[in-house]
Motif scaffolding. Structure first.
Motif, mmCIF file in Angstrom:
data_model
loop_
_atom_site.group_PDB
_atom_site.id
_atom_site.type_symbol
_atom_site.label_atom_id
_atom_site.label_comp_id
_atom_site.label_asym_id
_atom_site.label_seq_id
_atom_site.Cartn_x
_atom_site.Cartn_y
_atom_site.Cartn_z
ATOM 1 N N ILE A 36 0.858 -1.175 0.000
ATOM 2 C CA ILE A 36 0.000 0.000 0.000
ATOM 3 C C ILE A 36 0.899 1.230 0.000
ATOM 4 O O ILE A 36 2.058 1.173 0.417
ATOM 5 C CB ILE A 36 -0.966 0.046 1.202
ATOM 6 C CG1 ILE A 36 -0.203 -0.036 2.531
ATOM 7 C CG2 ILE A 36 -2.020 -1.040 1.088
ATOM 8 C CD1 ILE A 36 -1.097 0.185 3.742
ATOM 9 N N GLY A 37 0.354 2.327 -0.490
ATOM 10 C CA GLY A 37 1.152 3.538 -0.564
ATOM 11 C C GLY A 37 0.283 4.770 -0.511
ATOM 12 O O GLY A 37 -0.951 4.713 -0.453
ATOM 13 N N ARG A 38 0.968 5.892 -0.564
ATOM 14 C CA ARG A 38 0.297 7.186 -0.546
ATOM 15 C C ARG A 38 0.972 8.071 -1.582
ATOM 16 O O ARG A 38 2.205 8.174 -1.605
ATOM 17 C CB ARG A 38 0.385 7.817 0.835
ATOM 18 C CG ARG A 38 -0.448 9.084 1.030
ATOM 19 C CD ARG A 38 -0.273 9.669 2.433
ATOM 20 N NE ARG A 38 -0.613 8.693 3.474
ATOM 21 C CZ ARG A 38 0.273 8.176 4.318
ATOM 22 N NH1 ARG A 38 1.547 8.553 4.250
ATOM 23 N NH2 ARG A 38 -0.109 7.313 5.235
ATOM 24 N N LYS A 59 5.430 4.003 0.754
ATOM 25 C CA LYS A 59 5.049 2.713 0.207
ATOM 26 C C LYS A 59 5.479 1.632 1.201
ATOM 27 O O LYS A 59 6.641 1.575 1.590
ATOM 28 C CB LYS A 59 5.705 2.473 -1.159
ATOM 29 C CG LYS A 59 5.299 1.153 -1.820
ATOM 30 C CD LYS A 59 5.935 1.023 -3.210
ATOM 31 C CE LYS A 59 5.520 -0.286 -3.879
ATOM 32 N NZ LYS A 59 6.114 -0.426 -5.235
ATOM 33 N N TYR A 85 -2.536 -4.003 8.191
ATOM 34 C CA TYR A 85 -2.929 -2.888 7.324
ATOM 35 C C TYR A 85 -3.996 -3.260 6.297
ATOM 36 O O TYR A 85 -4.705 -2.384 5.797
ATOM 37 C CB TYR A 85 -1.703 -2.361 6.566
ATOM 38 C CG TYR A 85 -0.819 -1.453 7.375
ATOM 39 C CD1 TYR A 85 -0.937 -0.070 7.288
ATOM 40 C CD2 TYR A 85 0.160 -1.972 8.223
ATOM 41 C CE1 TYR A 85 -0.110 0.780 8.017
ATOM 42 C CE2 TYR A 85 0.978 -1.146 8.966
ATOM 43 C CZ TYR A 85 0.840 0.231 8.858
ATOM 44 O OH TYR A 85 1.658 1.070 9.599
ATOM 45 N N LEU A 104 -8.900 -2.041 3.441
ATOM 46 C CA LEU A 104 -7.897 -1.336 4.231
ATOM 47 C C LEU A 104 -8.291 -1.336 5.704
ATOM 48 O O LEU A 104 -9.456 -1.075 6.045
ATOM 49 C CB LEU A 104 -7.754 0.107 3.753
ATOM 50 C CG LEU A 104 -6.875 0.358 2.522
ATOM 51 C CD1 LEU A 104 -7.024 1.806 2.060
ATOM 52 C CD2 LEU A 104 -5.419 0.024 2.795
ATOM 53 N N LYS A 106 -6.379 0.498 7.881
ATOM 54 C CA LYS A 106 -5.931 1.808 8.336
ATOM 55 C C LYS A 106 -6.194 2.817 7.234
ATOM 56 O O LYS A 106 -5.939 2.554 6.060
ATOM 57 C CB LYS A 106 -4.443 1.792 8.703
ATOM 58 C CG LYS A 106 -4.102 0.933 9.918
ATOM 59 C CD LYS A 106 -2.615 1.023 10.246
ATOM 60 C CE LYS A 106 -2.254 0.133 11.426
ATOM 61 N NZ LYS A 106 -2.909 0.582 12.678
ATOM 62 N N TRP A 109 -4.437 5.687 2.931
ATOM 63 C CA TRP A 109 -3.628 5.080 1.873
ATOM 64 C C TRP A 109 -4.442 5.071 0.578
ATOM 65 O O TRP A 109 -5.609 4.692 0.567
ATOM 66 C CB TRP A 109 -3.211 3.663 2.255
ATOM 67 C CG TRP A 109 -2.462 3.635 3.558
ATOM 68 C CD1 TRP A 109 -2.973 3.448 4.806
ATOM 69 C CD2 TRP A 109 -1.061 3.844 3.720
ATOM 70 N NE1 TRP A 109 -1.979 3.526 5.746
ATOM 71 C CE2 TRP A 109 -0.786 3.769 5.112
ATOM 72 C CE3 TRP A 109 -0.001 4.091 2.843
ATOM 73 C CZ2 TRP A 109 0.490 3.925 5.638
ATOM 74 C CZ3 TRP A 109 1.266 4.250 3.365
ATOM 75 C CH2 TRP A 109 1.508 4.165 4.734
ATOM 76 N N ASN A 110 -3.815 5.475 -0.521
ATOM 77 C CA ASN A 110 -4.544 5.573 -1.789
ATOM 78 C C ASN A 110 -3.819 4.914 -2.956
ATOM 79 O O ASN A 110 -4.135 5.179 -4.115
ATOM 80 C CB ASN A 110 -4.851 7.032 -2.112
ATOM 81 C CG ASN A 110 -3.592 7.877 -2.285
ATOM 82 O OD1 ASN A 110 -2.470 7.374 -2.177
ATOM 83 N ND2 ASN A 110 -3.778 9.174 -2.549
ATOM 84 N N ARG A 111 -2.838 4.098 -2.647
ATOM 85 C CA ARG A 111 -2.155 3.314 -3.675
ATOM 86 C C ARG A 111 -2.142 1.853 -3.229
ATOM 87 O O ARG A 111 -1.984 1.558 -2.045
ATOM 88 C CB ARG A 111 -0.714 3.799 -3.892
ATOM 89 C CG ARG A 111 -0.608 5.260 -4.339
ATOM 90 C CD ARG A 111 -1.101 5.448 -5.750
ATOM 91 N NE ARG A 111 -0.945 6.822 -6.229
ATOM 92 C CZ ARG A 111 -1.889 7.751 -6.178
ATOM 93 N NH1 ARG A 111 -3.073 7.465 -5.640
ATOM 94 N NH2 ARG A 111 -1.671 8.963 -6.653
ATOM 95 N N PHE A 112 -2.316 0.958 -4.206
ATOM 96 C CA PHE A 112 -2.421 -0.465 -3.880
ATOM 97 C C PHE A 112 -1.733 -1.278 -4.964
ATOM 98 O O PHE A 112 -1.913 -1.029 -6.162
ATOM 99 C CB PHE A 112 -3.903 -0.855 -3.783
ATOM 100 C CG PHE A 112 -4.154 -2.328 -3.628
ATOM 101 C CD1 PHE A 112 -3.870 -2.982 -2.433
ATOM 102 C CD2 PHE A 112 -4.704 -3.072 -4.666
ATOM 103 C CE1 PHE A 112 -4.120 -4.341 -2.284
ATOM 104 C CE2 PHE A 112 -4.950 -4.435 -4.531
ATOM 105 C CZ PHE A 112 -4.652 -5.063 -3.335
ATOM 106 N N TRP A 212 -4.323 3.163 -8.451
ATOM 107 C CA TRP A 212 -4.337 4.412 -7.695
ATOM 108 C C TRP A 212 -5.675 4.512 -6.958
ATOM 109 O O TRP A 212 -6.470 5.421 -7.178
ATOM 110 C CB TRP A 212 -4.108 5.586 -8.615
ATOM 111 C CG TRP A 212 -2.687 5.645 -9.122
ATOM 112 C CD1 TRP A 212 -1.719 4.692 -8.975
ATOM 113 C CD2 TRP A 212 -2.077 6.699 -9.862
ATOM 114 N NE1 TRP A 212 -0.552 5.086 -9.568
ATOM 115 C CE2 TRP A 212 -0.743 6.321 -10.129
ATOM 116 C CE3 TRP A 212 -2.519 7.923 -10.339
ATOM 117 C CZ2 TRP A 212 0.146 7.120 -10.836
ATOM 118 C CZ3 TRP A 212 -1.646 8.733 -11.047
ATOM 119 C CH2 TRP A 212 -0.325 8.338 -11.291
#
Length: 674
Positions: A36-38, A59, A85, A104, A106, A109-112, A212
């Motif tokens: 996961i990432g932002r 990430k 997470y 998710l 938590k 986070w908006n990247r997977f 995204w």
């Protein structure tokens, strides 16, 4: 859900999720299942071409921290440094398809990313309509609907020149991306998401799918044959409604310039024995001239100067057995009366200042009809009924759909970064409902270039977009072949292309030979349709050349003679979801030589077509899978399993039929008449 006690197809062991004994997810310390990432997206649009980058802030690699096998599902918990997470809920639906739903644990986070197990020797196909590469293995594919770009090869002068105006393409740019692929490990993967995505097939051990946003679900199914696999996939994503019978009568002639000119050219070609099923006059609503060439006047009503009394003219052509087709798209030019009439109704998408968002289409600006507004959707659907269908049109090009800006404000306040990839589907649905509500699904054929998940049902016919009028592999005649094959493997069974190409820029001028080679290929596709191109006066036109029109007549007569066979092929598309144009491996999976071939195709089960896509060729090499093949034009027999060279003068591109085909006598007659 099917109870877990009965779920022999779905198991979990040794940190691996198996589906029908196929390992799909495997968690190890060295290779996490997911990330996961932002990030913050940076998107710039230039007339439908996009420059996209991501400002990544964080990430996290997520490894398996726990799993639970419940009555109806397997839940995989993924974490980082001891904290959970993400959850992946895995279950079988009522059709025994594997469904994986990410959740998710938590926020923020908006990247997977998710990794699927892979095999070094695996082949992968699909991801919508891909024009440069049929086999996706070894490359990554950003999935974002856009103009494909001119040239589409960064090593060519054409693309270099186009890049100076932000209009050059790359190997992955496409009107129709889709988060769907099939694997030679005999499964498909379909992701329920319209987010920007990037499917990476470069690693020997895994495929990494990036989004995204968080997908709603990933769905998998398996089969013992490719045909069965595509049938199962289209059972999920939808299937074409087929083609009207009138399309079998010959060529749809792309011509413009007004009633008098259109009629004169149609009559001239008919005198030369060109079989015509339709006239496609894209300028029915008028034209505007730009530096790009001849463009259209987007007011969506008949131009009284060019086409006076259009309804009467359409009836006259219909009495001759020729249907009339027009053009429409989901935008309205701001210098038209239609724009002025509806600008205060709230039917256009807005900018952040609350004003109508105007999109630059190249020297003119347009409002975006906001399909998230139910009233606007209904209004545009009624516009199609009133201004196209009620005039007697039996089809049209439903153009564009790729241009939704990412900074637009929509009626339903949805995220335009998500709606961008969904927009072509909403546009297709608008056309679909207009035709269905008119009760004319068996009579009307509209065709689209843009698409996404859902287009399989709503856009019954694709065309390959705006190819350059040249011989380039990435953007010319050849590119339409992997385009049709990849689209077909994603569930879009019926496709065709502009005979002769469309885009004439940077010195690319359509030649007589290119048009003739394109026409003979089109005879072995579901639909035959010509286009004059964006600069008709500078490019070869078949009606200016008697010998070329005779060649076109042969092609149209061949197309017409193939009707009994083509109807069977189309019926398979409607009932089983099978593509009309098929990769060779679909029916010859044991032949390793078929998996890398992207410039030949099977038209249905029984015809093998190898278009000539290089100039000046009188002979052509063709790979034949092991079978009993008959050369259509000479009757010579081949056993296949190797590459053969046959003579291929204009009008006789390599075509072979299976000797034991139920249509062998039909094919023999067609070849003998040529």
């Amino acid at each position: 859900m099917i109870p877990i006690s009965q779920q022999a197809p779905l198991t979990f062991a040794d940190n691996t999720l198996f589906y029908h004994d196929l390992p799909l997810l495997r968690g190890t310390a060295a290779s996490p299942i997911a990330f996961i990432g932002r990030g913050d997206a940076d998107v710039a649009m230039y007339q439908g071409n996009f420059e996209i980058s991501d400002n990544m802030q964080a990430k996290l690699p997520l490894t398996l921290s726990n799993h639970a096998i419940n009555e109806n599902e397997i839940i995989l918990t993924l974490g980082f440094q001891g904290e959970a997470y993400l959850e992946l809920t895995c279950f079988l639906d009522a059709s025994e398809r594997l469904v994986i739903k990410p959740k998710l644990l938590k926020a923020g986070w908006n990247r997977f990313w998710i990794r699927l197990t892979a095999d070094q020797h695996e082949h992968v196909y699909g991801c919508g309509e891909q024009l440069s590469h049929l086999d996706l293995r070894g490359r990554h594919f950003p999935l974002w609907t856009s103009e494909p770009g001119v040239g589409r090869n960064k090593h060519t002068l054409t693309t270099f020149q186009a890049d100076q105006t932000h209009s050059g393409g790359d190997y992955y740019t496409t009107n129709y991306p889709a988060p769907t692929f099939i694997s030679t490990r005999m499964y498909y993967c379909h992701v329920a998401s319209y987010d920007y995505a990037d499917f990476d097939f470069r690693n020997d051990d895994f495929h990494e799918l990036q989004f995204w946003g968080l997908p709603l679900s990933l769905t998998f199914d398996t089969a013992s044959t490719f045909s069965e696999l595509i049938t199962k996939l289209t059972g999920l994503v939808g299937r074409t409604t087929g083609l009207p019978d009138w399309t079998n009568n010959g060529l749809i002639l792309g011509v413009q310039g007004g009633t008098k000119r259109v009629s004169e050219i149609a009559d001239q070609l008919k005198e030369n024995d060109v079989a015509l099923s339709g006239i496609w006059a894209q300028d029915w609503e008028g034209i505007r001239m730009t530096s790009f060439g001849k463009r259209l006047y987007w007011d969506w009503k008949a131009d009284d100067k060019l086409y006076p009394n259009l309804t009467t003219s359409i009836k006259h052509w219909q009495d001759q057995g020729i249907e009339f087709l027009g053009y429409i798209n989901p935008y309205i030019a701001n210098d038209t009366q239609l724009f002025a009439d509806v600008k205060d109704l709230g039917y256009f998408a807005k900018n952040k200042d609350g004003e109508i968002y105007l999109v630059d289409f190249g020297e003119f600006l347009c409002g975006v009809v906001d399909f998230t507004n139910p009233d606007a959707f209904t209004w545009y659907k009624e516009l199609i009924k009133k201004r196209l269908i009620s005039t007697g049109m039996k089809g049209w090009m439903a153009d564009f759909g790729e241009y939704l800006p990412t900074d637009v404000v929509l009626y339903d306040h949805s995220d335009p970064m998500v709606m961008h990839n969904k927009w072509p589907v909403l546009w297709a649905q608008c056309n679909y409902e207009a035709v269905k509500e008119s009760g004319l699904q068996d009579e009307i054929m509209y065709f689209m270039r843009a698409g996404g998940t859902g287009s399989q049902k709503y856009a019954p016919v694709l065309w390959a977009g705006d190819q350059s009028v040249n011989w380039s592999l990435d953007d010319g005649l050849a590119a339409t072949i992997p385009a049709a094959l990849s689209a077909g493997l994603t569930g879009n069974s019926i496709s065709h292309s502009d005979i002769g190409g469309y885009t004439s820029l940077y010195g690319n001028i359509r030649s007589r030979e290119l048009f003739m080679r394109w026409a003979e290929m089109a005879a072995f596709t579901p639909v035959m349709r010509t286009h004059e191109g964006n600069r008709p006066d500078q490019n070869f036109q078949v009606y200016d050349d008697y010998d070329a029109s005779v060649h076109l007549a042969y092609a149209t007569q061949t197309f017409k003679a193939l009707t009994p066979y083509r109807k069977t092929v189309v019926a398979e598309a409607v009932n089983q979801g099978l593509p009309a144009q098929r990769p060779l491996f679909m029916h010859y999976p044991d032949d390793d030589g078929t998996y890398d071939i992207q410039y030949e195709y099977l038209f249905g089960r029984d015809l093998l077509v190898a278009p000539v896509y290089r100039p000046g060729k009188q002979a052509w090499s063709t790979y034949l899978p092991k079978d009993n093949w008959v050369h259509l034009w000479t009757g010579e027999h081949f056993t296949g399993g190797d590459t053969v060279e046959v003579q291929a003068p204009l009008g006789q591109m390599p075509v072979f039929y299976r000797a034991d085909s139920a249509f062998a006598s039909l094919f023999e007659k067609i070849g003998a008449k040529h």
